[in-house]
Write a protein that holds these residues in place. Structure first.
Motif, PDB file in Angstrom:
ATOM      1  N   ILE A  49      40.429  11.995  52.087  1.00 51.92           N
ATOM      2  CA  ILE A  49      39.041  12.371  52.367  1.00 51.92           C
ATOM      3  C   ILE A  49      38.949  13.147  53.681  1.00 51.92           C
ATOM      4  O   ILE A  49      38.224  14.143  53.781  1.00 51.92           O
ATOM      5  CB  ILE A  49      38.135  11.120  52.400  1.00 51.92           C
ATOM      6  CG1 ILE A  49      38.144  10.438  51.021  1.00 51.92           C
ATOM      7  CG2 ILE A  49      36.708  11.493  52.787  1.00 51.92           C
ATOM      8  CD1 ILE A  49      37.412   9.115  50.985  1.00 51.92           C
ATOM      9  N   GLU A  50      39.687  12.707  54.681  1.00 47.21           N
ATOM     10  CA  GLU A  50      39.695  13.424  55.955  1.00 47.21           C
ATOM     11  C   GLU A  50      40.187  14.862  55.756  1.00 47.21           C
ATOM     12  O   GLU A  50      39.655  15.804  56.363  1.00 47.21           O
ATOM     13  CB  GLU A  50      40.598  12.699  56.963  1.00 47.21           C
ATOM     14  CG  GLU A  50      40.149  11.286  57.319  1.00 47.21           C
ATOM     15  CD  GLU A  50      40.797  10.213  56.444  1.00 47.21           C
ATOM     16  OE1 GLU A  50      40.970   9.090  56.919  1.00 47.21           O
ATOM     17  OE2 GLU A  50      41.120  10.530  55.265  1.00 47.21           O
ATOM     18  N   GLU A  51      41.187  15.015  54.921  1.00 49.72           N
ATOM     19  CA  GLU A  51      41.746  16.329  54.622  1.00 49.72           C
ATOM     20  C   GLU A  51      40.703  17.243  53.976  1.00 49.72           C
ATOM     21  O   GLU A  51      40.628  18.442  54.293  1.00 49.72           O
ATOM     22  CB  GLU A  51      42.934  16.137  53.682  1.00 49.72           C
ATOM     23  CG  GLU A  51      43.807  17.337  53.454  1.00 49.72           C
ATOM     24  CD  GLU A  51      45.041  16.903  52.692  1.00 49.72           C
ATOM     25  OE1 GLU A  51      45.995  16.409  53.332  1.00 49.72           O
ATOM     26  OE2 GLU A  51      45.058  17.022  51.445  1.00 49.72           O
ATOM     27  N   ILE A  52      39.890  16.682  53.097  1.00 44.53           N
ATOM     28  CA  ILE A  52      38.827  17.450  52.451  1.00 44.53           C
ATOM     29  C   ILE A  52      37.800  17.906  53.483  1.00 44.53           C
ATOM     30  O   ILE A  52      37.360  19.061  53.480  1.00 44.53           O
ATOM     31  CB  ILE A  52      38.151  16.617  51.344  1.00 44.53           C
ATOM     32  CG1 ILE A  52      39.156  16.294  50.232  1.00 44.53           C
ATOM     33  CG2 ILE A  52      36.954  17.365  50.759  1.00 44.53           C
ATOM     34  CD1 ILE A  52      38.653  15.256  49.234  1.00 44.53           C
ATOM     35  N   LEU A  53      37.408  17.002  54.379  1.00 43.25           N
ATOM     36  CA  LEU A  53      36.440  17.357  55.421  1.00 43.25           C
ATOM     37  C   LEU A  53      36.997  18.435  56.343  1.00 43.25           C
ATOM     38  O   LEU A  53      36.275  19.365  56.745  1.00 43.25           O
ATOM     39  CB  LEU A  53      36.044  16.108  56.214  1.00 43.25           C
ATOM     40  CG  LEU A  53      35.199  15.084  55.448  1.00 43.25           C
ATOM     41  CD1 LEU A  53      35.068  13.792  56.245  1.00 43.25           C
ATOM     42  CD2 LEU A  53      33.821  15.656  55.123  1.00 43.25           C
ATOM     43  N   ASP A  54      38.287  18.330  56.682  1.00 44.76           N
ATOM     44  CA  ASP A  54      38.918  19.372  57.495  1.00 44.76           C
ATOM     45  C   ASP A  54      38.828  20.720  56.792  1.00 44.76           C
ATOM     46  O   ASP A  54      38.545  21.747  57.423  1.00 44.76           O
ATOM     47  CB  ASP A  54      40.393  19.029  57.746  1.00 44.76           C
ATOM     48  CG  ASP A  54      40.582  17.840  58.673  1.00 44.76           C
ATOM     49  OD1 ASP A  54      39.652  17.534  59.438  1.00 44.76           O
ATOM     50  OD2 ASP A  54      41.658  17.221  58.623  1.00 44.76           O
ATOM     51  N   ALA A  55      39.081  20.728  55.480  1.00 46.08           N
ATOM     52  CA  ALA A  55      39.053  21.974  54.711  1.00 46.08           C
ATOM     53  C   ALA A  55      37.640  22.546  54.623  1.00 46.08           C
ATOM     54  O   ALA A  55      37.446  23.765  54.725  1.00 46.08           O
ATOM     55  CB  ALA A  55      39.608  21.725  53.314  1.00 46.08           C
ATOM     56  N   ILE A  56      36.659  21.666  54.451  1.00 46.37           N
ATOM     57  CA  ILE A  56      35.262  22.120  54.387  1.00 46.37           C
ATOM     58  C   ILE A  56      34.877  22.798  55.705  1.00 46.37           C
ATOM     59  O   ILE A  56      34.195  23.828  55.717  1.00 46.37           O
ATOM     60  CB  ILE A  56      34.322  20.941  54.082  1.00 46.37           C
ATOM     61  CG1 ILE A  56      34.539  20.455  52.640  1.00 46.37           C
ATOM     62  CG2 ILE A  56      32.861  21.327  54.293  1.00 46.37           C
ATOM     63  CD1 ILE A  56      33.779  19.184  52.295  1.00 46.37           C
ATOM     64  N   ALA A  57      35.343  22.218  56.820  1.00 47.10           N
ATOM     65  CA  ALA A  57      35.029  22.785  58.135  1.00 47.10           C
ATOM     66  C   ALA A  57      35.649  24.166  58.319  1.00 47.10           C
ATOM     67  O   ALA A  57      35.155  24.981  59.103  1.00 47.10           O
ATOM     68  CB  ALA A  57      35.512  21.839  59.235  1.00 47.10           C
TER      69      ALA A  57
END
Length: 417
Positions: free
Chosen positions: A236-244
């Motif tokens: 999930i953290e990885e997804i948020l990093d990608a969204i940013a």
């Protein structure tokens, strides 16, 4: 009428493979019963509604928090057993008690009931199925939903690995058949037990009627991730990093699952520190399994962010990725061995990205943001694929062939005696 007992150290609502098999066997004319143990509160609420609709029988063992004294005793008993194996080792009769809180009670209940076949639906239920089959001179099977010995660590000296390896080596050789939740899990078990048959049964679901929104050109692209529990270290953290790293104003990230306030606060804070508006995150509480598809079809992209660690996560195919396909979503999956193999077999499903590399995931998100027609084309492809191939209506034929063949083979063997 032949009687089949399915056994789980979880609950029906947390074990869709068990529910599908129980339904399938009942429809095929078998007398079916499920023996299971309490796992958590939300599953108990879901079970009340689920079980009312089923034609198979069921028994809960091992107590629940409602029977507080007994339940706490079983938890204490299990905890002591786990401590005991650190002193006595796993081969002193303690391993089964340390395996799961309910293994002792599952075994006791299963041995009471005479059946023609006992099927264990996770490692904690395996000793019960084998013991009951031995008691009643019956057949037994095991559904390996994971590569259990390496589901928490890759270290052969890890206590959990030692315990599960011991259980697998002791009981799997005594099964009459074994199914696995992915082709790679089946291959790994076949290496360990070459004399045993292993059949891969995918984590697909019965066909569902869906009407997903195909046109995404005039609205935000909705990302979706779900699991029984929403927690840290699961991508999930990885997804948020990608969204940013992408155009966050054009994205929404929806998460479905049981999420406590600490974890929810953690992810909101994580998103905020990345400069994202907290509205980018939308949390959904758990829903019953049949309702997931109706919710999922309202999104656009399903994210299968397996980390590949430990080894089981590299070779498993979760129900997550098949839920996305059957809901008509684009799939973005990390490059685990199992997911790469599936995406190679069905290249129109979506895209693979390098796990642990949020910049790679961001590139894939940008591709879909810039190409709404690609999103629409992939959605249409997955609806067709789910209708024609990747569904339980197809996969259950293989499961039934395995069960019917087992009984036919046993009948031949009995006649030859």
């Amino acid at each position: 009428m032949k009687k089949i007992i399915l056994i789980s150290s979880g609950q029906p609502s947390t074990n869709p493979r068990l529910v599908k098999e129980a339904d399938c066997l009942t429809e095929a004319g078998y007398d079916v019963k499920v023996i299971y143990q309490y796992w958590n509160d939300w599953a108990s609420k879901a079970d009340k509604k689920l079980l009312k609709l089923k034609n198979w029988r069921y028994t809960l063992v091992g107590g629940t928090p409602d029977s507080k004294t007994f339940y706490l005793l079983t938890r204490s008993f299990h905890k002591m057993a786990k401590s005991a194996i650190n002193i006595l080792g796993v081969n002193r009769g303690v391993a089964e008690l340390a395996l799961s809180r309910g293994t002792f009670f599952l075994k006791r209940e299963a041995k009471k009931e005479k059946a023609d076949l006992y099927i264990a639906h996770n490692l904690g239920a395996l000793p019960a199925a084998v013991a009951a089959a031995a008691r009643h001179n019956a057949l037994c099977g095991f559904d390996a939903e994971d590569f259990h010995r390496y589901e928490s660590s890759n270290n052969d000296l890890d206590k959990d690995v030692i315990l599960k390896k011991y259980i697998e080596d002791k009981y799997i050789p005594n099964t009459d058949y074994t199914t696995a939740a992915s082709p790679l899990i089946a291959k790994e078990y076949k290496k360990l037990y070459p004399e045993k048959p292993f059949v891969s049964i995918l984590n697909v679901f019965p066909k569902v009627n869906i009407n997903p929104s195909i046109n995404t050109s005039s609205r935000k692209l909705k990302l979706f991730w779900f699991s029984q529990t929403i927690g840290r270290g699961r991508g999930i953290e990885e997804i948020l990093d990608a969204i940013a790293l992408t155009d966050a104003q054009k994205l929404e990230f929806h998460l479905l699952g049981d999420c406590n306030s600490n974890n929810q606060d953690f992810f909101v804070d994580y998103a905020t520190k990345l400069g994202l508006d907290k509205s980018v995150l939308v949390f959904h509480p758990p829903v019953e399994s049949e309702e997931i598809f109706q919710l999922a079809q309202t999104f656009d992209i399903g994210l299968a962010t397996e980390t590949g660690i430990p080894y089981n996560r590299d070779i498993c195919l979760t129900n997550k990725i098949f839920t996305y396909i059957q809901s008509g979503l684009v799939v973005i999956a990390s490059d685990t061995m199992a997911q790469e193999e599936l995406m190679s077999q069905y290249p129109g499903i979506g895209r693979i990205y390098s796990k642990g590399r949020s910049e790679d995931l961001s590139k894939v998100l940008k591709e879909y943001l810039d190409n709404p027609e690609l999103v629409a084309e992939t959605k249409r492809n997955n609806i067709t694929l789910a209708t024609e191939r990747l569904n339980w209506d197809i996969e259950k034929k293989l499961f039934l062939k395995t069960i019917n063949g087992l009984f036919d083979k046993n009948k031949i063997n009995q006649h030859s005696l």
